[in-house]
Design an enzyme around this catalytic site. Structure first.
Site, short mmCIF file in Angstrom:
data_model
loop_
_atom_site.label_atom_id
_atom_site.label_comp_id
_atom_site.label_asym_id
_atom_site.label_seq_id
_atom_site.Cartn_x
_atom_site.Cartn_y
_atom_site.Cartn_z
N SER A 239 0.81 -1.23 0.00
CA SER A 239 0.00 0.00 0.00
C SER A 239 0.83 1.27 0.00
O SER A 239 0.28 2.36 -0.11
CB SER A 239 -0.94 0.00 1.21
N LYS B 143 -6.58 3.65 8.44
CA LYS B 143 -5.65 4.63 7.88
C LYS B 143 -6.23 6.04 7.88
O LYS B 143 -5.54 7.02 8.19
CB LYS B 143 -5.26 4.20 6.46
#
Length: 811
Positions: free
Chosen positions: A707, A750
């Site tokens: 990611s 996140k």
């Protein structure tokens, strides 16, 4: 022996003397005996040694005639061992060639007609030849005198043999004192060896071998070797006898103590009456427990068995404990009453701030329980970072449903018996934690929280996760069987709630049995409300303060959240608030203040300098630094990607403990930059003359995952185009070599981390729009979202505009 003494022996009253007429006739017909001849008497199973006295039983006519002739002729006899004791009428070939010459001390005829000769050994002899013409065995012999030798070796052997003989005599039961004295007083080595050989328990063949051994040293060695074996046999025999005696003594002692204990209990009124009372109490408990019929029948069988068992038996206490467990379990006890959804909502709102989706799901769960009380309850699994309130949610559910709450910690459990219990065959056996928890709760419809289910271990004692498959399956747990109980217990009424930090470590079959409810980390506003509503009051009480004595301003709470904590939950925040209030408590206890007001300007004095600072702007103030978003087991976090260029040969250098997948993302990002160099405005030749170094700070922490690809690409473009990344922007996403931005996981965590860090914009993959609804509303309201499908969209949103040519020249 004098003639008068021999005559006295022959005419003793102990028996009838031999008939004189027949004997005279027998002796008259035989030739006279030479001086070197001996009348021989064969022996079947014994050997006479010189110096010893033995009674000899005469059973054969030839032996009787030989003994009577020797007495009449005043001659000694020769005792010789037969080679085969079964031979009834031995001839010369059946006899050994060496025997013992003996004097007849007494001849006795017993009332039953048996003839006995008491003989005393004198010396050894060797047969030279047998003589014919006699009605018994007669042979010319060579008398062997013992050699009169003495040396240090013989003396040493003699001393060693005497010590061995005394040891043997001490090992024998009821040893005659005369025999011990005889051994100790033996003056010569031959006499000692013959004496010991005569009373040793050895075979006639071994005794004959010693008799035929003329050499003194050899004879002493032979007797000593045989004694060694006998000593070992006697030692083992005594040891076995002592062990047997100890066992018998222990049993007798135990029996005696039990009898004494019975007497004492009887005097105190605690004997059979006490046992009967105890049995009656257990029977009453069984009747009151309202067990299922098959369980009640089993319990009563065990109670009848206990009644027949002696109270002092080792198994008595184990059987009584087992029956007590059966009787004390809540087989039919329920505490949950009518579920009031409005009251449940009020309790959840009072105990927890925010968590609207979780509260809504819990209320749905309770509504179904209200409408269908007999239905199967789903297993809820609260998943989230530490400190977000998973355990306290379970307690709130118990309060909302008026049920008992019990918590079972599964962290580090690696023995299946901790879940299913131990079998009763083991000493100290107990039921598993599930049954123990239900007993502590005292109700079969309790709320049971299985804490830290993701931290189950696995060892040689079995797999606890496999044992939980039955516990957490509503279709199976109605007949859960604990190994200790041995009877089924219905767990379908228990409301199971599990907690975990991550789902990855939970086995798939176990995870499939649970409905997962995610609890994300808190943003700053949520932490502020939690601290103001719950944490401050709790810490005031914990430190013995009141609201009139100490207060913390809202700005101080926000400063503590921003400068002294960085976590998904609120545990560290509560500890810092406690530290601040402890300082206030000390000032009040010292009477230096009556009211303490905690403001931001005194936090440094109490907590020290700020531990965290807004470093996003500082780190992104130069080209080549991008802010990424990462997922960790304790929630989301921000991640910085730093890139720099040095003269070199086109190498890519990666540092910061990057995993294999993350290293591949960096290589893919560099390849993508090279492929789009012209469109970005870069000279492709520059890559051959430069080395690119990509570093991810916090190098002691391992990092991995795809990611960070978008952030790495953005950092490289920023470095090579000398355009800085916006200081209020963070990003996440995987990239492909075609320039696509691919979706990633952990979007909710996140985004919450980005909001917690004070960022304004997050760039997310367009294909992650489906995760937007999972993001907490507070985080959605505080952030601006940019959805990107290609890397060009990321760089357009993340990079500052290019500097004007005039400005570049001025620089």
């Amino acid at each position: 022996m004098p003639v008068e003494q021999q005559q006295e022996l022959r005419t003793a009253d102990a028996g009838t003397p031999p008939p004189s007429g027949a004997l005279e006739q027998l002796l008259a017909g035989i030739p006279p005996l030479p001086s070197d001849a001996l009348i021989l008497i064969p022996t079947r199973s014994f050997v006479l040694f010189p110096g010893t006295v033995l009674p000899v039983t005469l059973g054969r006519q030839r032996s009787i005639a030989a003994a009577q002739a020797a007495i009449r002729l005043n001659r000694p006899i020769g005792l010789v061992l037969q080679r085969d004791p079964a031979t009834e009428d031995p001839i010369p070939v059946d006899l050994h060639r060496m025997g013992t010459e003996a004097n007849v001390l007494r001849y006795v005829t017993s009332p039953d007609g048996q003839h006995h000769v008491i003989s005393q050994g004198e010396r050894r002899f060797r047969i030279i030849e047998f003589l014919d013409g006699y009605p018994f065995l007669v042979a010319r012999v060579e008398r062997i005198a013992e050699p009169a030798v003495s040396s240090k070796d013989i003396e040493a052997r003699m001393l060693h043999l005497r010590n061995q003989a005394i040891e043997v005599l001490q090992l024998l039961p009821q040893t005659p004192v005369e025999l011990v004295n005889a051994v100790q007083s033996a003056s010569s080595a031959p006499a000692l060896a013959d004496l010991i050989a005569s009373f040793m328990d050895i075979t006639p063949a071994e005794k004959q071998e010693i008799l035929e051994t003329i050499d003194i040293e050899s004879r002493l060695d032979r007797v000593s070797a045989l004694l060694v074996y006998r000593i070992e046999v006697l030692r083992l025999s005594r040891q076995i006898s002592e062990q047997t005696k100890e066992k018998i003594d222990d049993r007798q002692r135990e029996f005696l103590l039990r009898e004494q204990l019975k007497t004492i209990q009887k005097e105190l009124g605690e004997g059979d009456d006490a046992k009967a009372q105890e049995i009656a109490e257990l029977g009453k408990k069984i009747d009151e427990a309202k067990m299922p019929p098959e369980v009640e029948a089993h319990a009563k069988r065990e109670l009848a068995r206990l009644e027949r068992m002696p109270e002092m038996a080792g198994e008595y206490s184990m059987a009584r404990t087992y029956i007590e467990w059966l009787a004390e379990l809540p087989w039919s006890v329920e505490t949950g009453g009518h579920i009031d959804i409005a009251e449940a909502r009020r309790i959840l709102d009072a105990d927890h701030y925010g968590l609207s989706k979780i509260k809504r799901r819990i209320l749905e769960y309770l509504a179904i329980q209200q409408l269908n009380p007999g239905g199967r309850s789903p297993i809820l699994c609260f998943v989230g970072p530490p400190g977000v309130g998973k355990t306290s949610l379970g307690q709130s559910i118990a309060r909302a449903t008026s049920r008992k709450f019990v918590r079972v910690s599964l962290g580090g459990t690696h023995d299946e018996a901790e879940i299913r219990g131990h079998r009763r065959t083991y000493i100290g056996a107990l039921p598993g934690n599930i049954i123990q928890g239900i007993r502590r709760a005292g109700a079969r419809d309790c709320v049971m929280m299985l804490d830290e289910i993701d931290k189950l271990g696995r060892g040689i004692q079995g797999d606890p996760a496999s044992a939980l498959l039955e516990v957490l399956d509503p279709e199976q747990n109605s007949t859960f069987r604990d190994n200790y109980l041995g009877v089924p217990f219905d767990l379908s009424h228990v409301m199971f709630i599990t907690t975990a930090n991550v789902l990855d470590s939970i086995p798939g079959p176990l995870r499939d049995r649970m409905e997962v409810i995610d609890l994300p980390g808190y943003v700053e506003d949520e932490k502020f409300e939690i601290a103001r509503r719950y944490l401050v009051g709790r810490q005031l009480k914990a430190n013995g303060l009141t609201a009139e004595q100490a207060e913390i301003t809202d700005d101080a709470i926000r400063a503590i959240i921003r400068d002294y904590t960085r976590e998904a939950g609120v545990r560290q925040l509560e500890r810092e608030i406690g530290a601040v209030l402890r300082s206030a408590a000390m000032r009040i206890a010292e009477k230096t203040a009556e009211h303490v007001r905690i403001a931001p300007d005194i936090l440094t004095e109490i907590l020290g300098p700020p531990r965290f600072e807004g470093e996003v702007a500082m780190r992104t103030s130069v080209p080549g630094v991008a802010t990424g978003l990462a997922w960790t087991p304790v929630g989301g976090d921000i991640l910085f990607i730093e890139a720099t260029r040095t003269p070199g040969s086109g190498r890519l250098i990666l540092t910061g403990q990057l995993g294999e997948v993350m290293r591949e993302s960096a290589q893919a990002a560099l390849s993508l930059v090279k492929a789009r160099a012209s469109s970005i405005g870069l000279d492709p030749a520059m890559f051959e003359k430069s080395d690119i170094h990509v570093h991810v700070p916090a190098g002691a922490i391992p990092k991995d995952g795809p990611s960070a690809g978008v952030a790495m690409y953005t950092a490289l473009v920023s470095l090579l185009t000398e355009r800085t990344v916006r200081s209020d922007t963070a990003m996440t996403g995987e990239i492909s070599l075609r320039g696509l931005v691919l979706p990633v996981g952990g979007i909710k965590e996140k985004v919450v981390a980005a909001a917690r860090a004070g960022l304004a914009t997050v760039i997310l993959p367009a294909r992650n729009r489906k995760d937007y609804e999972d993001i907490p509303e507070s985080a959605r309201n505080s952030l601006r979202f940019r959805w990107a499908e290609r890397v060009e969209e990321v760089t357009d949103a993340a990079l500052e505009p290019a500097a004007e040519p005039a400005a570049q020249a001025a620089e």
